[in-house]
Design a protein around this motif. Structure first.
Motif, PDB file in Angstrom:
ATOM      1  N   UNK A  11      21.966  39.217  23.747  1.00  0.00           N
ATOM      2  CA  UNK A  11      20.579  39.127  23.208  1.00  0.00           C
ATOM      3  C   UNK A  11      19.786  39.958  24.116  1.00  0.00           C
ATOM      4  N   UNK A  12      19.685  39.650  25.563  1.00  0.00           N
ATOM      5  CA  UNK A  12      18.640  39.961  26.471  1.00  0.00           C
ATOM      6  C   UNK A  12      19.095  41.556  26.846  1.00  0.00           C
ATOM      7  N   UNK A  13      20.278  41.820  27.107  1.00  0.00           N
ATOM      8  CA  UNK A  13      20.692  43.376  27.447  1.00  0.00           C
ATOM      9  C   UNK A  13      20.389  44.056  26.443  1.00  0.00           C
ATOM     10  N   UNK A  14      20.929  43.797  25.081  1.00  0.00           N
ATOM     11  CA  UNK A  14      20.635  44.812  23.915  1.00  0.00           C
ATOM     12  C   UNK A  14      18.980  44.757  23.738  1.00  0.00           C
ATOM     13  N   UNK A  15      18.298  43.689  23.718  1.00  0.00           N
ATOM     14  CA  UNK A  15      16.773  43.886  23.628  1.00  0.00           C
ATOM     15  C   UNK A  15      16.151  44.658  24.655  1.00  0.00           C
ATOM     16  N   UNK A  16      16.541  44.503  25.881  1.00  0.00           N
ATOM     17  CA  UNK A  16      16.061  45.374  27.001  1.00  0.00           C
ATOM     18  C   UNK A  16      16.501  46.937  26.808  1.00  0.00           C
ATOM     19  N   UNK A  17      17.682  47.150  26.309  1.00  0.00           N
ATOM     20  CA  UNK A  17      18.092  48.666  26.132  1.00  0.00           C
ATOM     21  C   UNK A  17      17.366  49.183  25.111  1.00  0.00           C
ATOM     22  N   UNK A  18      17.019  48.154  24.041  1.00  0.00           N
ATOM     23  CA  UNK A  18      16.180  49.003  22.946  1.00  0.00           C
ATOM     24  C   UNK A  18      14.904  49.194  23.376  1.00  0.00           C
ATOM     25  N   UNK A  19      14.171  48.274  24.375  1.00  0.00           N
ATOM     26  CA  UNK A  19      12.827  48.622  24.753  1.00  0.00           C
ATOM     27  C   UNK A  19      12.900  49.583  25.648  1.00  0.00           C
ATOM     28  N   UNK A  20      13.693  49.896  26.547  1.00  0.00           N
ATOM     29  CA  UNK A  20      13.668  50.850  27.645  1.00  0.00           C
ATOM     30  C   UNK A  20      14.425  52.073  27.292  1.00  0.00           C
ATOM     31  N   UNK A  21      15.350  51.924  26.513  1.00  0.00           N
ATOM     32  CA  UNK A  21      15.986  53.199  26.331  1.00  0.00           C
ATOM     33  C   UNK A  21      17.657  52.996  26.753  1.00  0.00           C
ATOM     34  N   UNK A  22      18.598  53.336  26.060  1.00  0.00           N
ATOM     35  CA  UNK A  22      19.899  53.199  26.674  1.00  0.00           C
ATOM     36  C   UNK A  22      20.294  54.070  27.722  1.00  0.00           C
TER      37      UNK A  22
ATOM     38  N   UNK B 246      18.564  43.863  36.150  1.00  0.00           N
ATOM     39  CA  UNK B 246      16.910  43.087  35.750  1.00  0.00           C
ATOM     40  C   UNK B 246      17.673  42.259  34.746  1.00  0.00           C
ATOM     41  N   UNK B 247      18.483  42.561  33.911  1.00  0.00           N
ATOM     42  CA  UNK B 247      18.899  41.529  32.803  1.00  0.00           C
ATOM     43  C   UNK B 247      19.406  40.216  33.432  1.00  0.00           C
ATOM     44  N   UNK B 248      20.122  40.749  34.474  1.00  0.00           N
ATOM     45  CA  UNK B 248      20.884  39.421  35.422  1.00  0.00           C
ATOM     46  C   UNK B 248      19.931  38.411  35.765  1.00  0.00           C
ATOM     47  N   UNK B 249      18.925  39.167  36.365  1.00  0.00           N
ATOM     48  CA  UNK B 249      17.750  38.493  37.185  1.00  0.00           C
ATOM     49  C   UNK B 249      16.926  37.748  36.371  1.00  0.00           C
ATOM     50  N   UNK B 250      16.625  38.234  34.986  1.00  0.00           N
ATOM     51  CA  UNK B 250      15.747  37.380  34.039  1.00  0.00           C
ATOM     52  C   UNK B 250      16.493  36.203  33.275  1.00  0.00           C
ATOM     53  N   UNK B 251      17.829  36.507  33.262  1.00  0.00           N
ATOM     54  CA  UNK B 251      18.579  35.133  32.644  1.00  0.00           C
ATOM     55  C   UNK B 251      18.700  34.256  33.641  1.00  0.00           C
ATOM     56  N   UNK B 252      19.135  34.755  34.852  1.00  0.00           N
ATOM     57  CA  UNK B 252      19.012  33.834  35.956  1.00  0.00           C
ATOM     58  C   UNK B 252      17.959  32.932  36.166  1.00  0.00           C
ATOM     59  N   UNK B 253      16.721  33.849  36.124  1.00  0.00           N
ATOM     60  CA  UNK B 253      15.402  33.079  36.274  1.00  0.00           C
ATOM     61  C   UNK B 253      15.309  31.831  35.162  1.00  0.00           C
ATOM     62  N   UNK B 254      15.834  32.111  34.007  1.00  0.00           N
ATOM     63  CA  UNK B 254      15.766  31.126  32.909  1.00  0.00           C
ATOM     64  C   UNK B 254      16.643  29.807  33.313  1.00  0.00           C
ATOM     65  N   UNK B 255      17.977  30.352  33.972  1.00  0.00           N
ATOM     66  CA  UNK B 255      18.582  29.191  34.464  1.00  0.00           C
ATOM     67  C   UNK B 255      18.237  28.465  35.504  1.00  0.00           C
ATOM     68  N   UNK B 256      17.518  28.795  36.585  1.00  0.00           N
ATOM     69  CA  UNK B 256      17.126  28.173  37.464  1.00  0.00           C
ATOM     70  C   UNK B 256      15.836  27.345  37.284  1.00  0.00           C
ATOM     71  N   UNK B 257      15.305  27.768  35.938  1.00  0.00           N
ATOM     72  CA  UNK B 257      13.811  27.011  35.834  1.00  0.00           C
ATOM     73  C   UNK B 257      13.779  25.675  35.751  1.00  0.00           C
ATOM     74  N   UNK B 258      14.743  25.025  35.152  1.00  0.00           N
ATOM     75  CA  UNK B 258      14.802  23.603  35.236  1.00  0.00           C
ATOM     76  C   UNK B 258      14.946  22.785  36.588  1.00  0.00           C
ATOM     77  N   UNK B 259      15.827  23.487  37.277  1.00  0.00           N
ATOM     78  CA  UNK B 259      16.257  22.991  38.534  1.00  0.00           C
ATOM     79  C   UNK B 259      14.821  23.110  39.282  1.00  0.00           C
ATOM     80  N   UNK B 260      14.052  24.389  39.346  1.00  0.00           N
ATOM     81  CA  UNK B 260      12.795  24.392  39.910  1.00  0.00           C
ATOM     82  C   UNK B 260      11.576  23.411  39.432  1.00  0.00           C
TER      83      UNK B 260
END
Lengths: 296, 291, 298
Positions: free
Chosen positions: B130-141, B150-164
């Protein structure tokens, strides 16, 4: 006067805006969770489970992985729960026992507290180093099989189990051990025959919760070395196996939509398992607490 | 005196059995550390640490192991993750502690508990689908590569949000409530109390949260391995693929080469040190003068 | 209290049930090349369906890593897209293994781009193509974009093959070039290339055929994979212990499996993207494997 009122209004507006901003920001995680579940559900449709051939292949893979997960967690618990229990009994006892050994207490506590936070990949690397070395000495031990993976998982769970068990032992109402001491029991009798049974239920719930966290663990096994597929669940400790999250990882990197669909579907299955375990743990714990309230 | 309670325990064998449990636990945990130290000892003799940390020349075949690109990629993704997760967690934590009604507060705790249980693999799958294809559509492949930090960082952010968020809740709870009530008594709005009293008071704690969250993000491997990339690249551009330390471990780990144990040791030492640093930040209490 | 007794029993029940599920037969561990992996997945499943009562597992770790696992005793069968080097053979024999090679198929390495560029390259241009920093470096008419390289990793037989063929065995130019992403898992390479119009990569032909719609093939000297005269063709191997080295029971299932694969391919059931080996090779392999069976040829 008018300036004063304007200032008050401005501050009120700031308050309202801030409240809205915080509200929106706080909803984002929930929203993302929903989006994630939705994506998984939608992509699962592409799993092509309608075609007979695919279905047999993929569901077997799922079942094999599920069995693998179950076995590695069960064996891991069998390895580390007894050790953790004994260690927790030692740490949790309220009288002099652990105070006689301040050095061990200090080292132990620090080690456990830090060990809980070590990244899981690192545990995988550690285990690989260990098993490679051991295998050079005794080739029968193998490197990448269920037995070694259980030991790895056991060691990962060990600090979590110790902390959980120590907490549950301490949570047992003081009346129980005080009464036992009053009757002249030795501390061993107190701990083992009164406090432990009283804490057993809560510990069981704690184990379920830890198991729920461990189901999703993939990186240590991938670092140790995981096959890309196995045809049958493990039957012994020398067998190769694959666990649910590792299987998801293998399927998710494949570009074909059927495999990605399987990855999404299996992710949902995994989430469901975790949810069930968590709910079971929660209900159990609540029942224990309610029964304890009755004792007061 | 009642014999049992006096401290003279009658069964010292029992004492030793229990003590053995603690010793065994300690031994097992230390064994792992020893194993990897021995594994990388031979290596440290051959390569200088400076070269490892600061050079981007990664050529294992020729013996040159400059890991700067991996370290940079790890730092970059973790940084993007906390950029995104810390404000969100603070907002969520504030909402739970200050704005929510008592009933919904419990519900939020339950939701957070559930969120902490979601394993990283699932986030990785979500990123790829989801995230990667979405970002690719937004920013251009052709601008955003299919594997990127970038995608890795964003999803990682969601992952650590509960812990944080859990960390933030702890920090806010330990704040000096006296100051909060005092501010409100003086007529401050809730927003003003939070912005001018609660947050500044919690600043050392929040700093500790940032460090702890960063370290947590640093140690995550599956999301990195699935999304960030599979080859070292020394760049600051998050739109490009760049392999992180943990992603490398995931990809090459089972091969058991020198670099694997080296990265394992580095990650171990780094995360332990950073966690200790975060703890230290959290321990400093500001302004003892006020009560 | 009957309820208290019930709970532990309920917990152990799934364990007892699944106890009988895992098969107790021998373990067959197959490791190696990702080029052969799609074929191995199909054939291994057929092997289990055909009545193998043990457990098969497949590791997709690259030919080089597969050989290493054969040497240290973990693997029974190695799938490889290149042959064993002398050094590997010596290490295997020092460890008590007696590797024997069987060619089971032929592969043509497909050179692909992500869609931004298409056309033909000559054999002579290959070194420059694989190390080019920008597409326009090779051909001025091609777009001026950096080349995003997705190549098989250093354990991969495909990597070794290309390095030998194009760079004469020196892997430094290719590894030192800009923007290289390596992976022993060809699926990752495909995923990378199809998502990036300026990507370049190479892998076994079957990966191209499976993902034809999203990849662009670059022809070499005018021919495509599968056509006679395509420069990047190579045999695909299975390595297994000779019968005299198979001291334990483990040797039997491994050689049985290799025989099964050879028979499978001889029946003309090669999966798409895999090419027939040169004539005579299969039958030669079949003779060798059948002769070594205790009962002789069936």
């Amino acid at each position: 006067m008018a300036a004063y009122r304007r200032r008050i209004q401005a501050r009120r507006r700031q308050d309202r805006l801030f409240r809205i901003a915080v509200r929106i920001a706080s909803l984002i995680p929930v929203l993302l969770l929903l989006v994630m579940i939705l994506t998984l559900v939608v992509r699962s449709m592409a799993a092509d489970l309608g075609s007979e051939a695919r279905r047999a292949l993929h569901l077997t893979g799922l079942a094999t992985a599920a069995a693998g997960s179950f076995w590695v967690i069960a064996s891991g618990l069998a390895v580390s729960a007894p050790i953790a229990l004994v260690a927790a009994l030692w740490m949790a006892h309220p009288t002099r026992l652990s105070r006689k050994d301040p050095l061990l207490v200090g080292v132990f506590r620090t080690l456990v507290r830090q060990a809980v936070r070590i990244p899981n990949v690192v545990y995988g690397v550690f285990a690989l180093a260990l098993f490679l070395r051991l295998n050079a000495l005794a080739p029968a031990l193998g490197i990448r099989n269920l037995g070694n993976a259980s030991i790895l998982l056991g060691i990962i769970m060990l600090p979590n189990l110790v902390l959980m068990m120590e907490q549950e032992l301490k949570d047992v109402p003081d009346g129980i051990d005080e009464a036992s001491f009053a009757l002249g029991a030795s501390w061993v009798a107190v701990m083992v025959r009164q406090v432990l049974p009283a804490a057993a239920g809560a510990m069981g719930a704690g184990i379920l919760r830890i198991a729920a966290r461990m189901i999703g663990l993939a990186s240590p096994f991938i670092v140790l070395g995981a096959p890309s597929f196995v045809s049958a669940p493990p039957a012994g400790f020398g067998d190769r196996f694959i666990s649910l999250p590792v299987q998801i990882y293998q399927w998710a990197v494949r570009p074909e939509s059927a495999y990605r669909g399987m990855a999404a579907f299996t992710s949902l299955v995994l989430l469901l398992c975790i949810l069930l375990l968590d709910v079971a743990a929660d209900t159990w714990k609540r029942r224990v607490v309610r029964r304890r309230e009755g004792l007061r | 005196m009642i014999p049992g309670a006096s401290g003279r325990f009658r069964s010292s064998t029992g004492a030793w059995v229990l003590r053995a449990g603690a010793i065994l636990t300690t031994a097992l945990l230390s064994l792992m550390i020893v194993a990897v130290v021995i594994g990388s000892r031979g290596f440290f003799g051959r390569v200088s640490l400076v070269h490892f940390l600061f050079s981007a020349e990664w050529r294992p075949a020729s013996g040159s192991l400059g890991a700067r690109s991996f370290i940079g990629a790890s730092m970059r993704t973790a940084f993007i993750a906390i950029l995104w997760a810390v404000p969100g967690s603070v907002a969520l934590g504030l909402y739970i502690s200050d704005y929510a009604r008592d009933t919904s507060r419990q519900r939020y705790r339950v939701i957070l508990d559930i969120l902490t249980a979601i394993p990283a693999v699932v986030y990785g799958v979500f990123a790829l689908m989801f995230v990667n294809p979405l970002l690719q559509t937004l920013l251009g492949p052709d601008r955003l590569q299919p594997f990127n930090t970038l995608s890795a960082g964003l999803v990682l952010g969601v992952f650590i949000t509960p812990y944080t968020t859990a960390l933030v809740s702890t920090v806010l709870r330990k704040g000096r409530s006296g100051m909060r009530t005092a501010a409100m008594a003086l007529g401050a709005t809730r927003a003003e109390t939070i912005l001018r009293v609660v947050l500044p008071d919690a600043l050392p704690g929040l700093l500790s949260v940032v460090v702890l969250a960063f370290t947590r993000a640093l140690g995550e491997s599956i999301i990195m391995g699935m999304v960030a990339g599979s080859g070292p690249r020394a760049t600051a551009n998050p739109l490009l693929a760049a392999e992180t330390m943990t992603g490398f471990l995931l990809r090459r780990g089972s091969g058991g080469e020198d670099a694997v144990f080296l990265f394992g040791s580095v990650l171990f030492v780094l995360t332990v040190l950073l966690y200790l640093l975060g703890d230290w930040f959290g321990r400093r209490r500001p302004g003892k003068e006020l009560r | 209290m009957s309820r208290r007794r019930l709970v532990p029993i309920l917990l152990i029940l799934p364990a007892l049930i699944s106890c009988g599920v895992g098969s107790r037969g021998p373990n067959l561990v197959v490791s190696g090349s990702s080029t052969l992996a799609p074929m191995m997945e199909v054939v291994l499943n057929e092997y289990v369906d055909a009545g193998f009562d043990g457990r098969v597992s497949l590791d997709t770790i690259g030919s080089g890593a597969g050989f290493r696992r054969f040497i240290n005793g973990e693997s029974d069968v190695v799938t490889a897209s290149r042959s064993m080097t002398d050094q590997e053979r010596r290490s295997a024999e020092a460890a008590g293994r007696r590797p024997e090679a069987f060619i089971v198929a032929q592969d043509a390495v497909a050179l692909c781009s992500g869609g931004g560029v298409s056309g033909d390259v000559t054999r002579r241009e290959l070194p420059s193509l694989l190390t080019a920093e920008r597409w326009s470096d090779l051909r001025p008419l091609w777009p001026d974009h950096p080349v995003a390289k997705y190549y098989p990793g250093v354990d991969s037989g495909t990597f070794d093959f290309m390095v030998d063929l194009v760079f004469g065995g020196d892997d430094r130019p290719i590894l030192d070039s800009a923007g290289v992403q390596l992976s022993e898992d060809d699926h990752v390479l495909v995923q990378g290339i199809r998502g990036d119009p300026w990507a370049l990569g190479f892998f076994g032909f079957s990966y191209y055929t499976e993902n034809r719609e999203s990849l662009t093939l670059l022809t070499v000297d005018g021919s495509s994979p599968g056509e006679a005269g395509y420069a990047l063709t190579r045999p695909l191997f299975l390595y297994v212990d000779r019968p005299e080295a198979a001291a334990s029971q483990e040797g039997e299932p491994a050689r049985d499996f290799v025989a099964f694969v050879l028979e499978y391919v001889s029946d003309g059931r090669l999966p798409p993207g895999f090419l027939e080996p040169p004539p005579g090779v299969l039958s030669d392999g079949l003779v060798r494997i059948r002769d070594s069976r205790p009962g002789g040829s069936p």
